[in-house]
Design a protein around this motif. Structure first.
Motif, mmCIF file in Angstrom:
data_model
loop_
_atom_site.group_PDB
_atom_site.id
_atom_site.type_symbol
_atom_site.label_atom_id
_atom_site.label_comp_id
_atom_site.label_asym_id
_atom_site.label_seq_id
_atom_site.Cartn_x
_atom_site.Cartn_y
_atom_site.Cartn_z
ATOM 1 N N ASP A 264 0.857 -1.181 0.000
ATOM 2 C CA ASP A 264 0.000 0.000 0.000
ATOM 3 C C ASP A 264 0.900 1.240 0.000
ATOM 4 O O ASP A 264 1.372 1.670 1.044
ATOM 5 N N THR A 265 1.153 1.808 -1.180
ATOM 6 C CA THR A 265 2.097 2.931 -1.244
ATOM 7 C C THR A 265 1.500 4.207 -0.654
ATOM 8 O O THR A 265 2.225 5.074 -0.179
ATOM 9 N N GLY A 266 0.162 4.314 -0.668
ATOM 10 C CA GLY A 266 -0.485 5.487 -0.066
ATOM 11 C C GLY A 266 -0.131 5.585 1.410
ATOM 12 O O GLY A 266 0.056 6.681 1.952
ATOM 13 N N ALA A 267 -0.010 4.418 2.062
ATOM 14 C CA ALA A 267 0.330 4.406 3.491
ATOM 15 C C ALA A 267 1.696 5.042 3.728
ATOM 16 O O ALA A 267 1.933 5.663 4.769
ATOM 17 N N ALA B 234 -1.270 13.931 3.256
ATOM 18 C CA ALA B 234 -0.598 13.026 2.315
ATOM 19 C C ALA B 234 -0.696 13.565 0.897
ATOM 20 O O ALA B 234 0.264 13.518 0.120
ATOM 21 N N SER B 235 -1.868 14.092 0.574
ATOM 22 C CA SER B 235 -2.064 14.645 -0.760
ATOM 23 C C SER B 235 -1.115 15.836 -0.960
ATOM 24 O O SER B 235 -0.602 16.065 -2.061
ATOM 25 N N ALA B 236 -0.846 16.565 0.122
ATOM 26 C CA ALA B 236 0.053 17.731 0.047
ATOM 27 C C ALA B 236 1.522 17.313 -0.054
ATOM 28 O O ALA B 236 2.259 17.833 -0.891
ATOM 29 N N VAL B 237 1.950 16.342 0.773
ATOM 30 C CA VAL B 237 3.374 15.964 0.700
ATOM 31 C C VAL B 237 3.687 15.198 -0.585
ATOM 32 O O VAL B 237 4.828 15.167 -1.040
ATOM 33 N N ALA B 238 2.640 14.608 -1.186
ATOM 34 C CA ALA B 238 2.845 13.809 -2.394
ATOM 35 C C ALA B 238 3.222 14.666 -3.613
ATOM 36 O O ALA B 238 3.612 14.132 -4.646
ATOM 37 N N GLY C 126 -1.455 2.435 -5.813
ATOM 38 C CA GLY C 126 -1.081 3.841 -5.628
ATOM 39 C C GLY C 126 -1.662 4.705 -6.732
ATOM 40 O O GLY C 126 -2.811 4.506 -7.156
ATOM 41 N N ARG C 127 -0.878 5.699 -7.164
ATOM 42 C CA ARG C 127 -1.330 6.604 -8.218
ATOM 43 C C ARG C 127 -0.394 6.556 -9.430
ATOM 44 O O ARG C 127 -0.799 6.855 -10.539
ATOM 45 N N ASP C 128 0.865 6.214 -9.163
ATOM 46 C CA ASP C 128 1.912 6.301 -10.190
ATOM 47 C C ASP C 128 2.623 4.965 -10.368
ATOM 48 O O ASP C 128 3.767 4.925 -10.806
ATOM 49 N N ILE C 129 1.981 3.879 -9.982
ATOM 50 C CA ILE C 129 2.687 2.588 -9.996
ATOM 51 C C ILE C 129 2.976 2.155 -11.437
ATOM 52 O O ILE C 129 4.125 1.838 -11.778
ATOM 53 N N ALA C 130 1.946 2.171 -12.286
ATOM 54 C CA ALA C 130 2.160 1.753 -13.676
ATOM 55 C C ALA C 130 3.005 2.774 -14.442
ATOM 56 O O ALA C 130 3.800 2.420 -15.301
ATOM 57 N N SER C 131 2.832 4.056 -14.117
ATOM 58 C CA SER C 131 3.496 5.096 -14.916
ATOM 59 C C SER C 131 4.936 5.343 -14.493
ATOM 60 O O SER C 131 5.787 5.647 -15.322
#
Ligand code: DC
Length: 222
Positions: free
Chosen positions: A33-36, A97-101, A127-132
């Motif tokens: 879980d990369t969001g964690a 998290a959205s801010a530090v990301a 996550g959001r960028d796993i494939a990219s």
């Protein structure tokens, strides 16, 4: 033989974590879980009162040690040795998290850790960028999404079940704001890569979503 990586990307609240976790268990893969990990960095920043200070967050990165432990009961996230598995689920940490990301240096550190993890076994990473970005050569790429309405409804139900005071309209606004933030940032925005299979869970229940994702993986890896 190399290990198999499955990338699952998508917006907040689409069911990525719960679906990926169940699929991983069923296939014997490790769920990551990369969001964690972004949440753990955010929690550190909040506790040190440096959430608004990009330079101090970057300066603190070498003091932030994140570990993920796996057990029968699932995944435990450690921040400098402390179990923060529950603390990182607070609403304030979601926003943080959205801010530090959006900070490139934060992403660099976490992406390097994530790539190392994928070298150690068969993984499903969400996550959001796993494939990219993180695992562009992943054997299977899935973009798991659902309408903002469906996601807000699920979150509302979840919070109500926990006895929390909340309003559906506020939750939906939050989801839309987070989507915007995640997909419009300069650093690794949330995108669906061309080779990712789209799974829209708006009209699927949990079991159906798990079956759909599992089916896509099994078909791809044979
Ligand atoms: O999936 P989540 O809600 O736990 O993610 C928390 C925040 O971290 C979310 O705003 C997006 C960001 N994130 C990211 O930028 N890249 C990832 N690979 C995972 C999460």
């Amino acid at each position: 033989m190399g290990y198999i990586s499955v990338a699952v990307d998508g917006p907040a609240g689409a069911g990525k974590s719960s679906v990926s976790k169940a699929v991983a268990r069923s296939l014997g893969f490790v769920y990551i879980d990369t969001g964690a990990m972004y949440r753990a960095v955010a929690l550190y920043a909040i506790r040190h009162g440096i959430c608004e200070d990009r330079q101090r967050i970057i300066g603190s990165l070498c003091d932030i040690k994140i570990d993920i432990r796996y057990s029968e009961n699932g995944q435990t996230i450690l921040l400098n040795g402390e179990d923060v598995t529950d603390a990182i689920r607070e609403e304030s940490v979601s926003k943080g998290a959205s801010a530090v990301a959006v900070i490139g240096e934060v992403r660099e550190k976490l992406v390097a850790m994530q790539r190392e993890m994928a070298k150690r076994g068969n993984v499903i990473m969400d996550g959001r960028d796993i494939a990219s970005v993180v695992l562009p050569d992943a054997a299977v790429k899935i973009f798991l999404t659902a309408s903002a309405d469906a996601r807000a409804q699920r979150r509302y139900k979840e919070l109500k079940e926990k006895g929390a005071e909340c309003e559906l309209s506020a939750i939906k606004e939050d989801i839309i704001a987070r989507d915007y933030n995640d997909s419009h940032r300069q650093e690794s925005p949330l995108v669906r890569t061309e080779d990712a299979v789209l799974v829209d869970t708006s009209d699927l229940n949990f079991e159906e979503s798990v079956e759909r994702v599992k089916g896509i993986i099994e078909k791809a890896i044979g």
